[in-house]
Design an enzyme around this catalytic site. Structure first.
Site, PDB file in Angstrom:
ATOM      1  N   LYS A   1       0.804  -1.226   0.000  1.00  0.00           N
ATOM      2  CA  LYS A   1       0.000   0.000   0.000  1.00  0.00           C
ATOM      3  C   LYS A   1       0.836   1.274   0.000  1.00  0.00           C
ATOM      4  O   LYS A   1       0.360   2.332  -0.400  1.00  0.00           O
ATOM      5  CB  LYS A   1      -0.870   0.040   1.266  1.00  0.00           C
ATOM      6  CG  LYS A   1      -1.945  -0.995   1.340  1.00  0.00           C
ATOM      7  CD  LYS A   1      -2.554  -1.091   2.739  1.00  0.00           C
ATOM      8  CE  LYS A   1      -1.719  -1.937   3.667  1.00  0.00           C
ATOM      9  NZ  LYS A   1      -1.744  -3.383   3.435  1.00  0.00           N
TER      10      LYS A   1
ATOM     11  N   GLU B   1      -0.903  -7.429  11.171  1.00  0.00           N
ATOM     12  CA  GLU B   1       0.488  -7.068  10.943  1.00  0.00           C
ATOM     13  C   GLU B   1       1.302  -7.421  12.196  1.00  0.00           C
ATOM     14  O   GLU B   1       0.770  -7.416  13.311  1.00  0.00           O
ATOM     15  CB  GLU B   1       0.600  -5.551  10.692  1.00  0.00           C
ATOM     16  CG  GLU B   1      -0.260  -5.029   9.558  1.00  0.00           C
ATOM     17  CD  GLU B   1       0.361  -5.264   8.184  1.00  0.00           C
ATOM     18  OE1 GLU B   1       1.543  -5.634   8.108  1.00  0.00           O
ATOM     19  OE2 GLU B   1      -0.357  -5.088   7.179  1.00  0.00           O
TER      20      GLU B   1
ATOM     21  N   LYS C   1      -4.877   2.587   3.216  1.00  0.00           N
ATOM     22  CA  LYS C   1      -5.833   2.171   2.175  1.00  0.00           C
ATOM     23  C   LYS C   1      -6.736   3.341   1.779  1.00  0.00           C
ATOM     24  O   LYS C   1      -7.087   3.508   0.609  1.00  0.00           O
ATOM     25  CB  LYS C   1      -6.664   0.994   2.675  1.00  0.00           C
ATOM     26  CG  LYS C   1      -5.856  -0.299   2.733  1.00  0.00           C
ATOM     27  CD  LYS C   1      -6.599  -1.401   3.466  1.00  0.00           C
ATOM     28  CE  LYS C   1      -5.823  -2.712   3.384  1.00  0.00           C
ATOM     29  NZ  LYS C   1      -6.277  -3.687   4.397  1.00  0.00           N
TER      30      LYS C   1
END
Lengths: 375, 375
Positions: B141, B225, B240
């Protein structure tokens, strides 16, 4: 790159489509090098005419909305075509547009109304168009529900496109989504709520409205079909189910081979009872492939409150796709309008323009994709 | 048509990607005329190597999963590259692949981990790849969230693609959906639940689990994560959101310019209270364009039970797009897996293959599409 459009059917959807083409003209030209002109219109009730040089279709739409017919007075440059059937008219127009057809710049836009018994004369229109070298765009569920496989083959043989995004969930991408964005993914089944009228009636009845009252409201705003049976007896949903199963699962269904139950005032009482028990009753369309067998069904189903389909209010639609690589995902239409259906035609036209633009390279090296080519 | 792949990062996603390439080999070749071979792998912890003739990447993945490093013993035909940085390695590999690059057959697959502070070194990797004539696919990302506009311009200038479907909702089409199936539609805003870990934690806490327990479970299954702050403090969702806003709304945001609030044990208590009151608390990402101004935010929001986002259980995600022509519609991801993220890379590779196949025609006549070309 200018496309010549032949409109077969010139009702609400087609009239909104030509207006949309005009509204989005600048962006279509700038981003897609796409120009379009209407060269012929064929209707059942308002006559038909052929203008080889193109005409102002938005003005024509206004004429018709004022109650005039297409051929009722002189239109500059027009050839009056009298009392031909739409099919015969279409054949003549396509035959006289050979140059555009050979350059892959001829597109027939089929928006006649759904014939639930056989999908005609729309299917014949589409065959004639493809045979004459035209691409075809349709918002009519009949041909895809009754004859997808043979129309797809005809399009392949002709080297032309046959596109139909508007047949399910209006302009929300379904068929284009699978074809353009899900390469190598296999769809193995689906379930969804695909008919707005029945979902509106069920939610209105939960809130105490009567069946007839709710149906009348949907007819008044132009969402329900004029023939109420198409909606409430599940025929529209069955046609969409057949279309989805034929295209996404490789089935050979027709609306009549989809198991079908519709809704009635009695279903409304069940919906109220279900809601009282913390559940919702929805008219669910589903199909699944098991080995070589594909089964498809439209029926009222009582769903747990946390089911995605249970949450659909009013005219909302949703389709949950079951796939091999991406498991389940859903597309939800949260509103519906004439513009959205008209947009489906526009997006299909852009797909054709992209295809034609890259046709030189494509024709040389485009690989075979069995069962997907004409999607 | 054979593509040479350079893998920068060879973690779970990239390893699943090479396995998927092998599993779908026949269909990729038959339907998309696409073949691919891995010619180089660069990793931070396992070394890197360059095999100009291609190597069996699935075997290499197994080696690494057994704890071996890439360059730790002789691989036939390999050139050991010692202790170079991934960036330097990438530059050398690209420089030595000039023939493939000129034929537009070189693709760099960037799957290094997200750096939330600056999006590096991934952004530098991508610039170097494009500068060397490679296409770029990424599931990271960072580059899209920090530098979309300049990377899109670099791709345009180079005449190469920069694609990143895997950055939001794994392989469920979002960016490809808008680019390929919504021509002329303007996205004017969105809201969604785009982080699986926080949605899982909130629903688990509603059911009585503790915050730490729920987080630990998501880390154990590899969804969260390693750095918990990326999820629970809303950084992943903010990245995002910036990516979506930059690409779909033409914004120039970064994760730090997205207003951001995460979740905590206290949020869990609010979620329980909301549920008791017939509502749900969700970590909602949203952005909207008002005139030239784009505002974006990630924060816990209390939603009515009938909101589409309120119904998302566990790891489910959804994105509601607000558009001009199609009003609102939603895409709902009902499951998530490594395969789905890996599939995003595969679908981007197919997009590139389609593009290259039609490049001759495209280059001659592809129109300018400002702000959309490199999407």
């Amino acid at each position: 790159m200018t496309f010549d459009l032949v409109l077969v059917g010139f009702g609400n959807v087609a009239r909104r489509f030509v207006a949309l083409l005009k509204e989005r003209r600048a962006v279509l030209e700038r981003e897609h090098a796409l120009q379009a002109r209407v060269i012929a219109v064929a209707t059942r009730r308002h006559g038909h005419a052929f203008w080889p040089g193109g005409l102002d279709a938005v003005s024509l739409a206004r004429r018709i909305e004022r109650g005039k017919s297409i051929g009722s007075d002189a239109v500059s440059g027009s050839s009056r075509t009298g009392s031909l059937s739409s099919l015969e008219m279409l054949r003549r127009v396509v035959a006289r547009s050979g140059a555009a057809a050979r350059r892959r710049r001829l597109v027939v836009v089929e928006t006649t109304t759904l014939d639930i018994a056989r999908g005609e004369p729309a299917t014949r229109h589409i065959r004639a168009a493809l045979a004459g070298g035209a691409h075809v765009i349709t918002a009519n569920k009949g041909p895809v529900a009754f004859a997808y496989r043979s129309l797809a083959r005809a399009a392949d043989r002709a080297g032309r496109r046959f596109l139909f995004e508007g047949t399910v969930m209006d302009g929300i991408p379904v068929f284009n989504l699978v074809r353009e964005t899900l390469p190598t993914v296999n769809v193995i089944g689906f379930r969804g709520v695909v008919n707005s009228t029945t979902n509106y009636i069920l939610t209105a009845m939960e809130q105490g409205q009567g069946f007839d009252e709710a149906l009348a409201r949907m007819q008044a705003v132009g969402i329900a079909e004029a023939d109420a049976s198409l909606d409430v007896d599940g025929w529209d949903a069955a046609a969409k189910t057949a279309a989805l199963a034929n295209v996404l699962l490789g089935a050979s269904l027709t609306p009549r081979t989809v198991e079908r139950r519709g809704i009635s005032a009695e279903t409304g009482r069940q919906a109220i009872a279900a809601r009282a028990a913390g559940r919702r009753l929805k008219l669910v369309a589903r199909a699944v492939r098991e080995g070589r067998r594909i089964t498809a069904r439209v029926a009222p189903e009582e769903l747990p409150a946390d089911d995605l389909l249970a949450g659909l209010e009013g005219q909302q639609n949703a389709l949950i796709l079951q796939t091999d690589l991406l498991e389940e995902f859903a597309i939800v239409q949260r509103s519906g309008s004439l513009t959205e259906t008209a947009y489906a035609l526009l997006s299909d036209l852009v797909t054709i323009a992209r295809d034609v633009r890259t046709a030189g390279a494509s024709r040389r090296s485009r690989p075979r994709a069995p069962g997907r080519r004409s999607l």
